[in-house]
Design a protein around this motif. Structure first.
Motif, PDB file in Angstrom:
ATOM      1  N   VAL A  89       0.839  -1.205   0.000  1.00 41.89           N
ATOM      2  CA  VAL A  89       0.000   0.000   0.000  1.00 41.89           C
ATOM      3  C   VAL A  89       0.875   1.257   0.000  1.00 41.89           C
ATOM      4  O   VAL A  89       0.561   2.258  -0.650  1.00 41.89           O
ATOM      5  CB  VAL A  89      -0.949  -0.008   1.210  1.00 41.89           C
ATOM      6  N   SER A  90       1.997   1.215   0.724  1.00 42.26           N
ATOM      7  CA  SER A  90       2.907   2.366   0.750  1.00 42.26           C
ATOM      8  C   SER A  90       3.468   2.646  -0.633  1.00 42.26           C
ATOM      9  O   SER A  90       3.506   3.808  -1.078  1.00 42.26           O
ATOM     10  CB  SER A  90       4.055   2.105   1.738  1.00 42.26           C
ATOM     11  N   TYR A  91       3.910   1.606  -1.330  1.00 38.06           N
ATOM     12  CA  TYR A  91       4.400   1.792  -2.698  1.00 38.06           C
ATOM     13  C   TYR A  91       3.299   2.369  -3.588  1.00 38.06           C
ATOM     14  O   TYR A  91       3.533   3.264  -4.397  1.00 38.06           O
ATOM     15  CB  TYR A  91       4.887   0.468  -3.276  1.00 38.06           C
ATOM     16  N   GLY A  92       2.083   1.812  -3.449  1.00 36.16           N
ATOM     17  CA  GLY A  92       0.982   2.260  -4.288  1.00 36.16           C
ATOM     18  C   GLY A  92       0.639   3.724  -4.058  1.00 36.16           C
ATOM     19  O   GLY A  92       0.376   4.465  -5.011  1.00 36.16           O
ATOM     20  N   TYR A  93       0.656   4.155  -2.802  1.00 34.57           N
ATOM     21  CA  TYR A  93       0.361   5.558  -2.515  1.00 34.57           C
ATOM     22  C   TYR A  93       1.370   6.481  -3.188  1.00 34.57           C
ATOM     23  O   TYR A  93       1.025   7.576  -3.633  1.00 34.57           O
ATOM     24  CB  TYR A  93       0.349   5.806  -1.011  1.00 34.57           C
ATOM     25  N   GLY A  94       2.620   6.068  -3.236  1.00 34.45           N
ATOM     26  CA  GLY A  94       3.635   6.905  -3.859  1.00 34.45           C
ATOM     27  C   GLY A  94       3.391   7.142  -5.339  1.00 34.45           C
ATOM     28  O   GLY A  94       3.766   8.187  -5.874  1.00 34.45           O
ATOM     29  N   THR A  95       2.737   6.201  -6.007  1.00 35.69           N
ATOM     30  CA  THR A  95       2.479   6.362  -7.437  1.00 35.69           C
ATOM     31  C   THR A  95       1.278   7.254  -7.713  1.00 35.69           C
ATOM     32  O   THR A  95       1.025   7.603  -8.866  1.00 35.69           O
ATOM     33  CB  THR A  95       2.236   4.997  -8.105  1.00 35.69           C
ATOM     34  N   THR A  96       0.517   7.615  -6.687  1.00 35.39           N
ATOM     35  CA  THR A  96      -0.652   8.480  -6.865  1.00 35.39           C
ATOM     36  C   THR A  96      -0.271   9.926  -6.566  1.00 35.39           C
ATOM     37  O   THR A  96       0.864  10.234  -6.196  1.00 35.39           O
ATOM     38  CB  THR A  96      -1.791   8.052  -5.917  1.00 35.39           C
ATOM     39  N   GLY A  97      -1.245  10.815  -6.678  1.00 37.87           N
ATOM     40  CA  GLY A  97      -1.015  12.219  -6.368  1.00 37.87           C
ATOM     41  C   GLY A  97      -1.252  12.560  -4.914  1.00 37.87           C
ATOM     42  O   GLY A  97      -1.453  13.730  -4.584  1.00 37.87           O
ATOM     43  N   ALA A  98      -1.241  11.569  -4.022  1.00 38.23           N
ATOM     44  CA  ALA A  98      -1.509  11.807  -2.608  1.00 38.23           C
ATOM     45  C   ALA A  98      -0.478  12.752  -2.005  1.00 38.23           C
ATOM     46  O   ALA A  98       0.694  12.748  -2.380  1.00 38.23           O
ATOM     47  CB  ALA A  98      -1.513  10.480  -1.851  1.00 38.23           C
ATOM     48  N   ARG A  99      -0.934  13.566  -1.032  1.00 30.49           N
ATOM     49  CA  ARG A  99      -0.031  14.484  -0.333  1.00 30.49           C
ATOM     50  C   ARG A  99       0.662  13.744   0.797  1.00 30.49           C
ATOM     51  O   ARG A  99       0.085  12.860   1.441  1.00 30.49           O
ATOM     52  CB  ARG A  99      -0.809  15.681   0.200  1.00 30.49           C
ATOM     53  N   LEU A 100       1.903  14.114   1.062  1.00 30.53           N
ATOM     54  CA  LEU A 100       2.734  13.359   1.987  1.00 30.53           C
ATOM     55  C   LEU A 100       2.244  13.450   3.431  1.00 30.53           C
ATOM     56  O   LEU A 100       2.143  12.424   4.124  1.00 30.53           O
ATOM     57  CB  LEU A 100       4.193  13.837   1.902  1.00 30.53           C
ATOM     58  N   LEU A 101       1.941  14.653   3.928  1.00 29.55           N
ATOM     59  CA  LEU A 101       1.619  14.804   5.346  1.00 29.55           C
ATOM     60  C   LEU A 101       0.342  14.069   5.738  1.00 29.55           C
ATOM     61  O   LEU A 101       0.355  13.298   6.723  1.00 29.55           O
ATOM     62  CB  LEU A 101       1.531  16.292   5.704  1.00 29.55           C
ATOM     63  N   PRO A 102      -0.802  14.251   5.044  1.00 31.27           N
ATOM     64  CA  PRO A 102      -1.986  13.457   5.416  1.00 31.27           C
ATOM     65  C   PRO A 102      -1.739  11.960   5.306  1.00 31.27           C
ATOM     66  O   PRO A 102      -2.257  11.185   6.121  1.00 31.27           O
ATOM     67  CB  PRO A 102      -3.055  13.914   4.417  1.00 31.27           C
ATOM     68  N   TYR A 103      -0.936  11.569   4.320  1.00 33.72           N
ATOM     69  CA  TYR A 103      -0.631  10.147   4.153  1.00 33.72           C
ATOM     70  C   TYR A 103       0.119   9.602   5.368  1.00 33.72           C
ATOM     71  O   TYR A 103      -0.220   8.533   5.894  1.00 33.72           O
ATOM     72  CB  TYR A 103       0.186   9.946   2.874  1.00 33.72           C
ATOM     73  N   LEU A 104       1.140  10.315   5.839  1.00 30.29           N
ATOM     74  CA  LEU A 104       1.930   9.831   6.973  1.00 30.29           C
ATOM     75  C   LEU A 104       1.097   9.829   8.250  1.00 30.29           C
ATOM     76  O   LEU A 104       1.141   8.864   9.029  1.00 30.29           O
ATOM     77  CB  LEU A 104       3.176  10.699   7.149  1.00 30.29           C
ATOM     78  N   VAL A 105       0.342  10.904   8.486  1.00 29.63           N
ATOM     79  CA  VAL A 105      -0.481  10.964   9.695  1.00 29.63           C
ATOM     80  C   VAL A 105      -1.531   9.853   9.688  1.00 29.63           C
ATOM     81  O   VAL A 105      -1.743   9.148  10.686  1.00 29.63           O
ATOM     82  CB  VAL A 105      -1.146  12.348   9.824  1.00 29.63           C
ATOM     83  N   GLY A 106      -2.201   9.674   8.559  1.00 30.19           N
ATOM     84  CA  GLY A 106      -3.198   8.614   8.461  1.00 30.19           C
ATOM     85  C   GLY A 106      -2.602   7.231   8.634  1.00 30.19           C
ATOM     86  O   GLY A 106      -3.221   6.356   9.264  1.00 30.19           O
ATOM     87  N   SER A 107      -1.408   7.017   8.104  1.00 29.83           N
ATOM     88  CA  SER A 107      -0.756   5.718   8.243  1.00 29.83           C
ATOM     89  C   SER A 107      -0.446   5.415   9.706  1.00 29.83           C
ATOM     90  O   SER A 107      -0.631   4.284  10.180  1.00 29.83           O
ATOM     91  CB  SER A 107       0.537   5.689   7.425  1.00 29.83           C
ATOM     92  N   VAL A 108       0.025   6.430  10.446  1.00 33.14           N
ATOM     93  CA  VAL A 108       0.352   6.219  11.857  1.00 33.14           C
ATOM     94  C   VAL A 108      -0.904   5.961  12.675  1.00 33.14           C
ATOM     95  O   VAL A 108      -0.948   5.044  13.502  1.00 33.14           O
ATOM     96  CB  VAL A 108       1.129   7.435  12.411  1.00 33.14           C
ATOM     97  N   VAL A 109      -1.950   6.767  12.449  1.00 34.84           N
ATOM     98  CA  VAL A 109      -3.191   6.590  13.207  1.00 34.84           C
ATOM     99  C   VAL A 109      -3.799   5.218  12.948  1.00 34.84           C
ATOM    100  O   VAL A 109      -4.252   4.534  13.872  1.00 34.84           O
ATOM    101  CB  VAL A 109      -4.193   7.710  12.859  1.00 34.84           C
ATOM    102  N   ALA A 110      -3.806   4.784  11.697  1.00 34.93           N
ATOM    103  CA  ALA A 110      -4.372   3.477  11.361  1.00 34.93           C
ATOM    104  C   ALA A 110      -3.537   2.333  11.922  1.00 34.93           C
ATOM    105  O   ALA A 110      -4.070   1.259  12.214  1.00 34.93           O
ATOM    106  CB  ALA A 110      -4.493   3.335   9.844  1.00 34.93           C
ATOM    107  N   SER A 111      -2.239   2.549  12.091  1.00 38.69           N
ATOM    108  CA  SER A 111      -1.352   1.488  12.566  1.00 38.69           C
ATOM    109  C   SER A 111      -1.289   1.387  14.083  1.00 38.69           C
ATOM    110  O   SER A 111      -0.870   0.356  14.618  1.00 38.69           O
ATOM    111  CB  SER A 111       0.070   1.715  12.036  1.00 38.69           C
ATOM    112  N   ALA A 112      -1.686   2.449  14.793  1.00 43.75           N
ATOM    113  CA  ALA A 112      -1.511   2.481  16.243  1.00 43.75           C
ATOM    114  C   ALA A 112      -2.251   1.363  16.987  1.00 43.75           C
ATOM    115  O   ALA A 112      -1.655   0.710  17.856  1.00 43.75           O
ATOM    116  CB  ALA A 112      -1.919   3.849  16.782  1.00 43.75           C
ATOM    117  N   PRO A 113      -3.531   1.104  16.706  1.00 44.06           N
ATOM    118  CA  PRO A 113      -4.216   0.054  17.482  1.00 44.06           C
ATOM    119  C   PRO A 113      -3.553  -1.309  17.369  1.00 44.06           C
ATOM    120  O   PRO A 113      -3.337  -1.989  18.383  1.00 44.06           O
ATOM    121  CB  PRO A 113      -5.636   0.042  16.884  1.00 44.06           C
ATOM    122  N   THR A 114      -3.226  -1.716  16.154  1.00 42.71           N
ATOM    123  CA  THR A 114      -2.612  -3.037  15.996  1.00 42.71           C
ATOM    124  C   THR A 114      -1.176  -3.051  16.481  1.00 42.71           C
ATOM    125  O   THR A 114      -0.682  -4.095  16.901  1.00 42.71           O
ATOM    126  CB  THR A 114      -2.659  -3.469  14.520  1.00 42.71           C
TER     127      THR A 114
END
Length: 205
Positions: free
Chosen positions: A129-154
């Motif tokens: 998913v990380s590789y895939g996000y890089g190929t899109t026009g996603a912005r870096l900061l929301p991507y990193l914050v969202g990745s951390v928040v989604a990963s915290a519970p597990t």
């Protein structure tokens, strides 16, 4: 790489589960750097994040291990995004048309909640998913914050499960975090989707 790990498991003598915390203690001040760096490399190499988080919990305990696993997830998310952006973004931007172009625009407009939604969906492993996000026009900061928040519970939940391997007599309630927070996240996402659908139905064509 995975095949090499399999061979190592067969040839290298493995410590007992109770000895794992002592191994981490012997690493001294290098333990945090080693845990985060090695964990990130494994995630970028497409090793499942569950395995990395369980290992961190077994070595460092539920709280410290969960923190190291979360740090490894953040570093791996940044590395995977950078590789995807460097090697795949130009190729994708020049070729997407129609629905794929609209999907690319959706990624470019994503907020933190959108990234959390994609991260929680069981569509692919963390590294992919990380590789895939890089190929899109996603912005870096929301991507990193969202990745951390989604990963915290597990991160903390599976670290607690890993820590229970080294101290099987203890009951650690952090292990319930993935299920409990996953239910809350699912309820929030369903509610947001329902509100968005209602707004679309009220909007004139």
């Amino acid at each position: 790489m995975l095949a090499g790990f399999g061979v190592l498991l067969l040839l290298v003598p493995l410590p007992a589960a109770g000895e794992l915390p002592d191994l981490a203690a012997r690493m001294g001040p290098l333990a945090p750097v080693a845990a985060v760096t090695v964990g990130a490399v494994l995630l970028v190499a497409l090793v499942p994040r569950t395995f990395v988080t369980l290992a961190a919990g077994a070595l460092f305990g539920p709280l410290v291990g969960g923190g190291y696993a979360l740090g490894a997830a953040l570093l791996a998310a940044a590395l995977g995004f950078a590789v995807g952006r460097l090697l795949g973004r130009e190729f994708v931007a020049d070729r997407v048309r129609g629905r794929l172009a609209r999907l690319d625009h959706w990624f470019a407009r994503q907020s933190v909640v959108g990234v959390i939604t994609v991260r929680l969906l069981p569509i692919a492993g963390f590294g992919l998913v990380s590789y895939g996000y890089g190929t899109t026009g996603a912005r870096l900061l929301p991507y990193l914050v969202g990745s951390v928040v989604a990963s915290a519970p597990t991160a903390f939940g599976y670290a607690a499960v890993g820590a229970s391997v080294t101290s099987p007599g203890d009951v650690n309630w952090y292990a319930a975090a993935p299920a409990a927070l996953g239910l809350v996240a699912s309820a929030v996402l369903i509610h947001r989707w329902w509100r968005a659908e209602r707004r679309l139905r009220r909007t004139p064509a």
